[in-house]
Write a protein that holds these residues in place. Sequence first.
Motif, PDB file in Angstrom:
ATOM      1  N   UNK A  97       0.760  -1.532  -0.476  1.00 52.91           N
ATOM      2  CA  UNK A  97      -0.011  -0.597   0.208  1.00 52.91           C
ATOM      3  C   UNK A  97       0.943   1.476  -0.036  1.00 52.91           C
ATOM      4  N   UNK A 110      -2.755  -0.145  -6.224  1.00 48.08           N
ATOM      5  CA  UNK A 110      -4.089   0.366  -6.059  1.00 48.08           C
ATOM      6  C   UNK A 110      -5.380  -0.040  -5.895  1.00 48.08           C
ATOM      7  N   UNK A 128      -6.055  -2.865  -3.768  1.00 45.67           N
ATOM      8  CA  UNK A 128      -5.818  -2.273  -1.651  1.00 45.67           C
ATOM      9  C   UNK A 128      -7.588  -2.124  -1.969  1.00 45.67           C
ATOM     10  N   UNK A 129      -7.438  -1.751  -3.064  1.00 44.07           N
ATOM     11  CA  UNK A 129      -9.528  -1.040  -3.339  1.00 44.07           C
ATOM     12  C   UNK A 129      -9.888  -2.845  -2.618  1.00 44.07           C
ATOM     13  N   UNK A 157      -9.226  -5.736  -1.978  1.00 39.41           N
ATOM     14  CA  UNK A 157      -8.607  -5.628  -0.469  1.00 39.41           C
ATOM     15  C   UNK A 157      -9.495  -5.781   0.243  1.00 39.41           C
ATOM     16  N   UNK A 158      -9.690  -4.510   0.451  1.00 39.73           N
ATOM     17  CA  UNK A 158     -10.873  -3.347   0.890  1.00 39.73           C
ATOM     18  C   UNK A 158     -12.159  -4.122   0.727  1.00 39.73           C
ATOM     19  N   UNK A 179     -12.637  -7.874   2.301  1.00 33.57           N
ATOM     20  CA  UNK A 179     -12.417  -8.278   3.792  1.00 33.57           C
ATOM     21  C   UNK A 179     -13.973  -7.439   4.205  1.00 33.57           C
TER      22      UNK A 179
END
Lengths: 222, 55
Positions: free
Chosen positions: A6, A199, A202-203, A205-206, A209
């Motif tokens: 990240x 990036x 990252x999005x 992954x969020x 979750x």
Amino acid sequence: MRWIYKILSIVLLVYAVVAGLTIKIPFDLPVIHESIRNLFYHVSMWFTMIIIFLISFVYSLRYLKGFNLEYDRIAVTAAQVGLVFGMLGIFTGMLWANETWGAPWVRDPKLNGAAMSLLVYFAYLILRSSITDEEKRARISAVYNIFAFILMIIFLGILPRLWGDSLHPGQGGGPMTVAKLDSTLRIIFYPSIIGWILLAVWILELKIRVKRLNERLNSDEI
Amino acid sequence: MIDENKMYVVVGVLLIILLGLFLYLITIDIKLRKIEKKYNRENKPKTRSTVVTGK
């Protein structure tokens, strides 16, 4: 440990924006001029979309190997995130095309291929929403998703080249083929692609979750 | 290029936007992590599959 990629994404994107806007372009292309800098941002959107769809494709394959619903969840989330970057690619491309080719949408195999690819992936989401049974939805859409990825490769990578005549560089020529080889562009272009991909991951992954947590909370209530 | 036509102003604006968005993502990430931890605390996991992990 999980923060490393990240932070790398932030560093690369800050570099891509600062260097990409301030570097001196060593040549002046007709029509395109300074807008050659769009290469760092517009093209990165498409690279990111393709990589995220590749993740979706891989997880659909993994789902079909063991029918683990977690993999199906990752596949669908990746398709959603990939579509966002694809839409950004389309809109940034329309703005650039309007200035360069005179219209936001022109007769170009790559443009239509990109639009077709996005439609194929939107159809994937619609297909999913039409099946209520969780297992059935996961299996059918996983098979469809594998075809969707192959279709995207055909639409974006093969058909525009077979067509032979595209306004996009790398196929039929155009002034940008010169720029493509230039190393001053590459040292910003490649880090930019990696930054945007990270990036997007990252999005992704969020989102996964949140979905995972939501899933657990719902199953606890029963 | 950077001095002659105030390009640095645009770079500054974009940097603010970019850093703002990153900060926003980091906040979401941290908040989510807190909720995950809270969930794992309250639901004493019996098997590994019931643990919610952030990767």
